[in-house]
Design a protein around this motif. Structure first.
Motif, short mmCIF file in Angstrom:
data_model
loop_
_atom_site.label_atom_id
_atom_site.label_comp_id
_atom_site.label_asym_id
_atom_site.label_seq_id
_atom_site.Cartn_x
_atom_site.Cartn_y
_atom_site.Cartn_z
N TRP A 546 -17.28 -41.58 -39.96
CA TRP A 546 -16.01 -41.58 -39.24
C TRP A 546 -14.92 -40.91 -40.07
N PHE A 547 -14.33 -39.90 -39.49
CA PHE A 547 -13.29 -39.10 -40.13
C PHE A 547 -11.99 -39.89 -40.17
N MET A 548 -11.22 -39.73 -41.25
CA MET A 548 -9.86 -40.25 -41.32
C MET A 548 -8.99 -39.15 -41.91
N HIS A 549 -7.90 -38.83 -41.22
CA HIS A 549 -7.12 -37.67 -41.65
C HIS A 549 -5.69 -37.76 -41.13
N CYS A 550 -4.82 -36.97 -41.76
CA CYS A 550 -3.45 -36.84 -41.27
C CYS A 550 -3.49 -36.01 -39.99
N HIS A 551 -2.71 -36.42 -38.96
CA HIS A 551 -2.70 -35.67 -37.72
C HIS A 551 -1.63 -34.60 -37.68
N LEU A 552 -0.96 -34.35 -38.81
CA LEU A 552 -0.20 -33.12 -38.96
C LEU A 552 -1.20 -32.07 -39.40
N GLU A 553 -1.47 -31.09 -38.56
CA GLU A 553 -2.58 -30.17 -38.82
C GLU A 553 -2.44 -29.43 -40.14
N VAL A 554 -1.20 -29.13 -40.54
CA VAL A 554 -1.04 -28.42 -41.80
C VAL A 554 -1.51 -29.28 -42.96
N HIS A 555 -1.27 -30.59 -42.91
CA HIS A 555 -1.73 -31.47 -43.99
C HIS A 555 -3.25 -31.61 -43.99
N GLY A 559 -6.14 -30.55 -46.92
CA GLY A 559 -7.11 -31.46 -47.53
C GLY A 559 -6.82 -32.94 -47.42
N LEU A 560 -5.81 -33.35 -46.60
CA LEU A 560 -5.47 -34.76 -46.50
C LEU A 560 -6.42 -35.42 -45.48
N LYS A 561 -7.66 -35.69 -45.94
CA LYS A 561 -8.71 -36.20 -45.07
C LYS A 561 -9.83 -36.76 -45.92
N MET A 562 -10.63 -37.64 -45.33
CA MET A 562 -11.81 -38.20 -45.99
C MET A 562 -12.71 -38.77 -44.90
N ALA A 563 -13.84 -39.34 -45.29
CA ALA A 563 -14.78 -39.90 -44.31
C ALA A 563 -15.25 -41.28 -44.75
N TRP A 564 -15.41 -42.15 -43.77
CA TRP A 564 -16.02 -43.46 -43.96
C TRP A 564 -17.46 -43.41 -43.43
N ILE A 565 -18.37 -43.99 -44.17
CA ILE A 565 -19.75 -44.13 -43.69
C ILE A 565 -20.02 -45.62 -43.53
#
Length: 586
Positions: A546-555, A559-565
């Motif tokens: 499951w992806f987790m990220h900033c919803h400001l596309e520029v951020h 690289g402001l994102k990561m994943a949960w397994i």
């Protein structure tokens, strides 16, 4: 004794009656399959006197409205007819065990390539309300998006007065430039990207922009004394937005497809990714022929440039049962329309007060299942940062650097193979690592003057692995590394409860006793306060990646994102389903 033919007829009648009963039971339970076909195509579109080829779905932007009921199975076949790779995310749909249908490219699937199709197949379980769908690759969601509306099961009423009409209001943007060129240029130069040329409601810029035709204005005709449910969605790429309607009060009754306690307000704040349902009751006053502006403008806390313009639609009254949201007569000019007042662009006080008013309904029918205790606690910094400019290149970030972004000082690198596929097959070597840190690797005064050693994040593809059914507490902490800024963070696959928030640095001893564990807001996208923190709780009851990220596309691009397994639990009912046969290849 019954004659043979009579007996046969009786048997047939009995079977028919039984089938009718079974069908009725199925309909009551909402066990219906909804089929949609999405054709992603280029279409020439004109806005602000500028015509360009726009990527659309079924020739429209916003694209088709998906309408289902709680419990329905949804099958959406996406055909890609453009040169860009495409994937679609059903934003806020829990996707219980069906992560293959979640949509973020290179996280749960490889993208749909030119000429390919992919069938998104999932069931809407335990959700009802307003969500939305959008492209989830690069900046394609600038024009590829639409409403995803989930009605309650049949004969289940809303927990608020039944509205006379329901109207989706999708807030978006128009870019004269090709957004793919915009983001590519920004990534190459390291500077901030150009901003959009205007905001839109349901694709219409409105009369306040230069060269915006009167018939390119969103119009809401209302009948006196009637109540309308406005399903408001923020599909903008990079801007949180205020929205208000002159001389009218709205009542918030739902956010992110979760019912809330009613909150009356003149203005709402809505971040990219969020949805807000409001009730608007048309006045009993003699407003016939009068016009009222519906305005939206940005809430911006960062130091970079943003689209500081104002979007306008029109609310107008009719004596008769008239409902038209597309256009007015071309002779209309709106010169006498009543203008409301919006908060200033950096009104953090309003933003905070509005956010704190939102509470879950939390009644017997719709309980707030907040984890009262937690198995794991995580503390993640969400930061903008700076990277040195590569040798031989001129960069346009601060002092000749390149902008970057990170979570816990790790700037996420997109893999070339979908993480879910790697996880499912057990072939993760060279694709991702599972050592994402639980806490910031370099503790410092996150909202004060940062030390130099944390301005340059590490690059990597890392995930956090947790067992099935783990109860999680996650504190998201903004930092001032390259300037404090509000970050709307979206978690795929789950809703979470916002149990606390504040400014400055989170302090476990002082802040956790104040958590709201009774009726906190339940959402899938949360604004991390500029120069502050937010505390979330959720139960990891959905196996997959499951992806987790900033919803400001520029951020997100930076690289402001990561994943949960989330690991499989016990048995098939707690395990992710096998991949579909048409899963796109990389």
């Amino acid at each position: 004794m019954m004659a043979p033919m009579a007996g046969a007829e009786y048997g047939i009648k009995l079977i028919i009656q039984l089938l009718v009963v079974l069908l009725a039971v199925q309909l009551v339970a909402g066990k219906t399959t909804r089929h949609y076909s999405f054709h992603v195509r280029l279409k020439n579109v004109t806005r602000l006197c500028h015509t360009k080829p726009l990527i659309t779905v079924n020739g429209k932007s916003p694209g088709p409205k998906v309408v289902v009921r709680e419990g329905d199975r949804v099958i959406i076949k996406v055909h890609n007819h453009v040169s860009n790779n495409v994937s679609i995310h059903w934003h806020g749909v829990r996707q219980l065990r069906s992560g293959w249908a979640d949509g973020p490219a290179y996280i749960t699937q490889c993208p749909i390539q030119t000429g390919q199709t992919y069938v998104y197949n999932f069931t809407v379980t335990g959700q009802r309300g307003t969500l939305w769908w959008h492209a989830h690759l690069s900046w394609l969601r600038a024009s590829v998006y639409g409403a995803f509306i989930i009605y309650p099961k049949r004969h289940v009423p809303y927990p608020f007065p039944k509205p006379y009409k329901e109207v989706p209001l999708i807030l978006g943007e128009w870019w004269n430039a090709d957004t793919e060129n915009v983001v590519n240029q920004a990534m190459q130069t390291g500077g901030g990207p150009n901003v959009s040329d205007c905001y839109t409601i349901n694709g219409h810029p409105g009369p306040l922009y230069n060269c915006s035709a009167i018939n390119d204005t969103f119009i809401l005709n209302v009948v006196p004394r009637k109540t309308y449910l406005l399903r408001i969605i923020n599909a903008a790429l990079n801007d949180e937005l205020f929205l208000t309607i002159a001389n009218h009060t709205m009542t918030v009754v739902e956010v992110d497809a979760v019912y809330t306690k009613p909150v009356k307000t003149d203005t709402i704040l809505i971040a990219p990714g969020q949805t807000t349902n409001v009730l608007l009751t048309a006045s009993a006053s003699d407003y016939k022929g009068k016009q009222f502006f519906i305005l939206a403008s940005p809430y911006a806390t960062g130091q970079g440039t943003f689209d500081n313009t104002t979007l306008a639609g029109i609310l107008t009254y009719s004596k008769h049962v008239l409902f038209n949201t597309s256009h007015l007569n071309s002779s209309s000019n709106f010169t006498n329309a009543i203008m409301p007042k919006l908060p200033v662009f950096n009104d953090t006080s309003f933003a905070t007060n509005f956010t704190l008013k939102i509470k879950s309904l939390a009644n017997a029918q719709y309980p707030a299942l907040v984890p009262q205790t937690v198995d794991r606690k995580f503390y993640f910094t969400v930061s903008l940062g700076l990277n040195p400019c590569p040798k031989g290149q001129k960069c346009q970030g601060v002092n000749g650097t390149k902008f970057t972004a990170s979570i816990n000082n790790i700037s996420f690198v997109m893999p070339t193979v979908a993480l879910l596929q790697s996880h499912y097959t057990g072939k993760m070597k060279g694709i991702y690592k599972t050592n994402f840190p639980d806490n910031p690797p370099f503790p410092f005064n996150y909202t004060g003057n940062p030390p130099k050693n944390v301005t340059t994040p590490m690059n990597g593809t890392r995930a956090k692995v947790i067992p099935f059914n783990t109860t999680v507490q996650l504190v998201l902490q903004d930092t001032s590394i390259a300037g404090a800024e509000s970050h709307p963070i979206h978690l795929h696959g789950f809703n979470f409860f916002i149990v606390g928030q504040g400014f400055g640095n989170y302090n476990e001893t002082k802040d956790s006793p104040k958590f709201n564990l009774v009726d906190p807001a339940e959402r899938n996208t949360v604004g991390v306060p500029s120069g502050g923190w937010v505390a979330l709780r959720f139960r990891a009851d959905n196996p997959g990646v499951w992806f987790m990220h900033c919803h400001l596309e520029v951020h997100t691009s930076w690289g402001l994102k990561m994943a949960w397994i989330v690991k499989n639990g016990k048995g098939p009912s707690q395990s992710i389903l096998p991949p579909p046969p048409d899963l796109p290849p990389c």
